[in-house]
Design an enzyme around this catalytic site. Structure first.
Site, mmCIF file in Angstrom:
data_model
loop_
_atom_site.group_PDB
_atom_site.id
_atom_site.type_symbol
_atom_site.label_atom_id
_atom_site.label_comp_id
_atom_site.label_asym_id
_atom_site.label_seq_id
_atom_site.Cartn_x
_atom_site.Cartn_y
_atom_site.Cartn_z
ATOM 1 N N ASP A 13 0.922 -1.217 -0.021
ATOM 2 C CA ASP A 13 0.068 -0.034 0.023
ATOM 3 C C ASP A 13 0.895 1.244 0.070
ATOM 4 O O ASP A 13 0.236 2.321 -0.313
ATOM 5 C CB ASP A 13 -1.010 0.040 1.239
ATOM 6 N N HIS A 14 2.113 1.102 0.488
ATOM 7 C CA HIS A 14 2.909 2.517 0.542
ATOM 8 C C HIS A 14 3.592 2.906 -0.724
ATOM 9 O O HIS A 14 3.538 3.959 -1.173
ATOM 10 C CB HIS A 14 3.915 2.273 1.756
ATOM 11 N N ASP A 64 4.052 -1.575 11.383
ATOM 12 C CA ASP A 64 3.685 -0.122 10.876
ATOM 13 C C ASP A 64 2.967 0.344 12.288
ATOM 14 O O ASP A 64 2.392 -0.595 13.019
ATOM 15 C CB ASP A 64 2.767 -0.288 9.758
ATOM 16 N N ARG A 104 -0.405 12.495 10.750
ATOM 17 C CA ARG A 104 0.945 13.011 11.063
ATOM 18 C C ARG A 104 1.015 14.547 9.931
ATOM 19 O O ARG A 104 0.784 14.335 8.918
ATOM 20 C CB ARG A 104 1.946 12.093 10.562
ATOM 21 N N SER A 134 7.010 6.588 13.483
ATOM 22 C CA SER A 134 6.787 5.585 12.594
ATOM 23 C C SER A 134 7.523 4.141 13.172
ATOM 24 O O SER A 134 8.489 4.253 14.075
ATOM 25 C CB SER A 134 7.175 5.771 11.239
ATOM 26 N N ARG A 180 9.342 2.397 11.341
ATOM 27 C CA ARG A 180 10.309 1.977 10.323
ATOM 28 C C ARG A 180 11.914 1.587 11.083
ATOM 29 O O ARG A 180 12.274 2.463 11.550
ATOM 30 C CB ARG A 180 10.437 3.002 9.393
HETATM 31 C C1 MIC Z 1 4.170 6.044 8.472
HETATM 32 O O1 MIC Z 1 2.973 6.505 8.562
HETATM 33 O O2 MIC Z 1 5.355 7.071 8.786
HETATM 34 C C2 MIC Z 1 4.510 4.713 7.857
HETATM 35 C C3 MIC Z 1 5.092 5.083 6.452
HETATM 36 O O3 MIC Z 1 3.274 3.999 7.592
HETATM 37 C C4 MIC Z 1 5.251 4.050 8.832
HETATM 38 C C5 MIC Z 1 5.885 2.784 8.394
HETATM 39 C C6 MIC Z 1 7.415 3.027 7.324
HETATM 40 O O4 MIC Z 1 7.967 3.949 7.559
HETATM 41 O O5 MIC Z 1 7.237 2.268 6.540
HETATM 42 C C7 MIC Z 1 4.757 3.742 10.307
HETATM 43 O O6 MIC Z 1 3.747 4.503 10.670
HETATM 44 O O7 MIC Z 1 5.190 2.904 10.928
HETATM 45 FE FE1 SF4 Z 2 0.065 4.730 5.354
HETATM 46 FE FE2 SF4 Z 2 1.415 5.416 7.561
HETATM 47 FE FE3 SF4 Z 2 -0.108 7.123 6.153
HETATM 48 FE FE4 SF4 Z 2 -1.254 5.322 7.412
HETATM 49 S S1 SF4 Z 2 -0.149 6.774 8.204
HETATM 50 S S2 SF4 Z 2 -1.693 5.986 5.367
HETATM 51 S S3 SF4 Z 2 -0.057 3.395 7.069
HETATM 52 S S4 SF4 Z 2 1.679 6.143 5.363
#
Ligand code: MIC
Ligand code: SF4
Length: 640
Positions: free
Chosen positions: A64-65, A119, A379, A533, A535
């Site tokens: 999805d990313h 995630d 965010r 995140s 990550r």
């Molecule tokens: C995000 O919202 O920052 C992400 C991208 O979904 C991350 C995961 C990632 O960095 O791949 C998260 O929230 O964990």
């Molecule tokens: Fe995707 Fe992270 Fe954004 Fe949710 S917060 S939509 S998981 S990038």
């Protein structure tokens, strides 16, 4: 003494430790989820552990990313993930099916179960009454291999809801109110448990919005009880047989209580650049808006799109405002098309994007220079939209839709009567883009594109760490600061040497070169270091550059675990005032021989001073650190 819902589920899954607040416990994980941006690394690690098939009840790999596919990298990774799922027995949600958290809530989340996801917004699953926790990819890989998950028995905050939400005030405003009260570090190592008569006024997707964004308080998880509303939702998803009723005991003992009267809530907004910077929409009303984005795992449910569409029906968006809509899943899109409501969005001028993360993580549709961008996302960290000078505000779908029409931040209660929306009794269930696990696929060949590079190997921890403070940063440094995402960097997630060139890119782009030149060193930070995140790249990539230890006032939970998993020593100042006594460029020597005692001494060779450092690591975490990280640690276990 009565039990909280959190304690009940955790106790049922307890493998090690005591159910006492703050004690180190490990729990059995029933389900896992990964997404493609963290998943490639998680599965490389799973492969390295060497287990022939996943050991969980259910594991799902979502894509999805990284669906922008500006070159071969993303589609190569998708193929890798698909072949991994087939070989090891996972469900594979194909690209285009939707956002992992939305899909998991629709199709797999089950009351009473545990879910570990790579995630940070995995707690969305708490909307049906499960303990759903975000973690680094390696922890998820370990859970798939049958390892228990370690955590501290969390404190539980009772978020007691009464009343009913007024018109134009919705679930997003509830979680923004929680953030307004406790801020972005208010629930670190805690679970937000929702109780009270207000709970039954919220549908499961609305509960999902609240549990999703609980992550922004630093919470380990967020949870609602599983009740008649949950049952209705599961029946509507053709999963009625999976329903069980679970709730806290009447006399459950909580560590803290937050009282929220839903009837008194007003539309709220998070100001740049922190979700915790909450004001009323009224306070910022009138500010010109360049971009409005509706979507993300927080606010892309059918309910959210329906209310947005019906507000926009028959209207045209402001001529200086761009409106994007990214639905949460194919189910949502399909409903919107069949009901005709998708046309309301299109006719009003919305740009309909793929049902994926999209602009939430800077994968396309970045706003213009200095833009004000109003988002229903979770965010608004600096630069996350892909435009460093943009100012991102976080709001509900109601506020977003009304503001897209006026072109200014607008209190949605000025719109007139709230449009009525009809929610279906049965959702349009179609799982044909989820490939189920199959038997007899063990010999399948894993497809590895040229972007998938082998995992770097790291050495066991030495007794002494020596080096320079490469960077000194302030409070609330996010993983987006440490390891940014976006359209340019996100596709490099399976290539550590390449992605490491972007570590701290927005803070100090000279960091990677300086770090390599000095053969690594230290980072000094303030409170809540590593928030955001899950990550693990925010640990692996700095480790690759030689980072030895991070010394801060306090850590965010997932990042702390990721540092340990990759053999970077996470230390805190015994006296927070000592933070002011060190400077970037200082030469440090840290003696780790006393680490088991909980304390270590730091010699500042430049200043000729000595500082006491502490840590909160468990016995197992110390063993992991010493082995040089979790992968060598687990491998040792499986070999012996
Ligand atoms: C995000 O919202 O920052 C992400 C991208 O979904 C991350 C995961 C990632 O960095 O791949 C998260 O929230 O964990
Ligand atoms: Fe995707 Fe992270 Fe954004 Fe949710 S917060 S939509 S998981 S990038």
């Amino acid at each position: 003494m009565g039990k909280t819902l959190t304690e009940k589920i955790l106790e049922q899954h307890l493998v090690n430790g005591k159910s006492e607040r703050g004690s180190d416990i490990s729990i059995k994980i029933d389900q896992t989820l990964t997404q493609d941006a963290t998943g490639t690394m998680a599965y490389l690690q799973f492969e390295a552990i060497g287990i022939p098939r996943i050991q969980t009840e259910l594991s799902v790999s979502y894509v999805d990313h990284n669906t922008l596919q500006t070159d071969f990298k993303n589609p190569d990774d998708h193929r890798y993930l698909q072949s991994i799922a087939a070989k090891y027995g996972l469900y594979f949600s194909r690209p285009g099916n939707g956002i992992c958290h939305q899909l998991h809530l629709e199709r797999f989340a089950r009351p009473g179960k545990t879910l570990l996801g790579s995630d940070s917004h995995t707690p969305t699953g708490g909307g049906v009454g499960m303990i759903a926790i975000g973690a680094g990819g390696l922890d998820v890989a370990a859970a798939m291999a049958g390892e228990a998950f370690h955590l501290k028995m969390p404190n539980v905050i009772n978020v007691h809801l009464t009343g009913n939400l007024p018109d134009f005030v919705s679930a997003k405003d509830v979680i923004l109110e929680v953030l307004r009260r406790i801020g972005v570090k208010g629930a670190v190592n805690k679970v937000l448990e929702y109780t009270g008569p207000g709970v039954k006024t919220l549908s499961v997707p609305e509960r999902g919005t609240i549990t999703n964004m609980g992550t922004e308080t630093g919470a380990t998880s967020s949870i609602f009880p599983s009740d008649e509303i949950t049952k209705e939702f599961l029946i509507a998803q053709e999963r009625g047989e999976q329903w069980v009723a679970i709730a806290p005991d009447e006399d459950a003992v909580y560590d803290e209580t937050i009282e929220i009267n839903l009837s008194e809530l007003v539309p709220l907004v998070s100001l740049p650049h922190s979700p915790g910077n909450v004001k009323t929409v009224k306070e910022v009303e009138g500010l010109n808006v360049d971009q409005v984005c509706i979507g993300s795992c927080t606010n892309s449910t059918l309910r959210d799109l329906k209310i947005s569409a019906n507000i926009l029906k028959g209207k045209t968006i402001s001529e200086h405002t761009v409106l994007t809509v990214s639905p949460g899943s194919r189910q949502v899109v399909n409903h919107m098309i069949k009901s005709g409501e998708m046309s309301y969005l299109i006719e009003a001028g919305a740009r309909i994007l793929e049902n994926a993360c999209g602009p939430c993580i800077g994968m396309g549709l970045s706003p213009k220079t200095d833009a004000v961008t109003l988002r229903t996302f979770n965010r608004n960290f600096l630069g996350r939209s892909g435009t460093k000078s943009a100012q991102a505000y976080l709001v509900s779908p109601e506020t977003a839709a009304v503001s897209a029409i006026s072109g200014k931040i607008t209190d949605p209660r000025t719109f007139g009567a709230l449009p009525k929306i009809d929610m279906p009794k049965k959702f349009m269930v179609n799982d044909n883009m989820i490939i189920p696990p199959m038997e007899g696929k063990e010999s399948i060949e894993i497809v590895r594109g040229p972007n998938i590079k082998p995992l770097p190997e790291f050495n066991p921890l030495p007794d002494k760490l020596k080096g320079e403070v490469l960077l000194k940063v302030e409070d609330d440094i996010t993983t987006d600061h440490i390891m940014p995402a976006g359209a340019k960097i996100l596709p490099l997630r399976s290539n550590i040497p390449e992605i490491s060139k972007f570590v701290f890119n927005l803070v100090d782009p000279t960091f990677p070169d300086r770090s390599l030149e000095k053969q690594g060193g230290f980072i000094v930070g303030g409170d809540n270091y590593g928030q955001g995140s899950s990550r693990e790249h925010a640990a692996i990539a700095p480790k690759y550059l030689g980072l030895k230890a991070v010394i801060v006032k306090s850590f965010a939970r997932i990042h702390l675990a990721n540092l340990v998993n990759f053999g970077i020593v996470p230390l805190t100042f015994e006296n927070k005032e000592d933070y002011a006594k060190v400077e970037q460029g200082d030469e440090f020597e840290i003696d780790l021989t006393t680490i088991e005692s909980g304390k270590v001494a730091l010699k500042n060779l430049t200043k000729g001073t000595e500082i006491q450092l502490t840590h909160s690591l468990s016995e197992t975490e110390l063993k992991v650190l010493k082995a040089g990280g979790k992968l060598p640690f687990i491998k040792q276990k499986h070999v012996n």
